[in-house]
Design an enzyme around this catalytic site. Sequence first.
Site: not given
Length: 254
Positions: A125, A235
């Site tokens: 991420c 994320c």
Amino acid sequence: MDLGSGGAGAEVLARAMTDVSLAERLILASRSIGGRIVFTTSFGLEDQALTHAIFRAGLDVHVELVTLDTGRLFPETYEVWAQTEDRYGRRISAVSPDRAGLEALVSAQGINGFRHSVEARKACCDIRKVEPLGRALAGAAGWITGLRAEQSAFRAAVPLAVQDSGYGLIKLNPLADWSRQDLVRYVADNAIPYNTLHDQGFPSIGCAPCTRAVRLGEPERAGRWWWEQESKKECGLHLVPTQTTQEPSHDRVA
């Protein structure tokens, strides 16, 4: 409007944005924030509503529309991206992961190495989303997002506007107090293009390998990183207030 500075200025704007329409909220924000404003869209239902409101109000001259093209998006996401550009006659800029960083990540992890551990997923991420976001927001004074308080328990305290200390700007969440029903009605009433995955049980859509449809009764974000037994389905892009005070504290969402 005199926003003052720091968190106090964001609170002034948040109060002014209460009890007005979406278009009025966006216009108010564009007039109140001196400097570049960036709207980051992932082409989900929230972002499609915001895109429509921005273009219909003629605010694209003040607001830069950007998407983070992670390289792992669903085909349906790319399709609605194209449909959106066709509908409004505008280009939406893409920010992609740093090539060297991405190549090093895949070399170290493997192509789907993010499933091996939470740390590996967060590293993916970071490369595909967080670092590109930093470039997209560089020099910006405001950032528009599609966060809604109803999306998850962790987002329940999301305000209409807040000073984001991580990026040094005012973060705007014009849909913070909208329900899912409000959102669906707005998109339908305005015939806004939307990702067809929403019709297949995907209320929240991210990268293809990391998103599944939700089951009956599950929260909206239960389909994100479903193999992780965590309550925070995020994320790392957002700082979310942990309490509502004059100077809100924040946690970096992981």
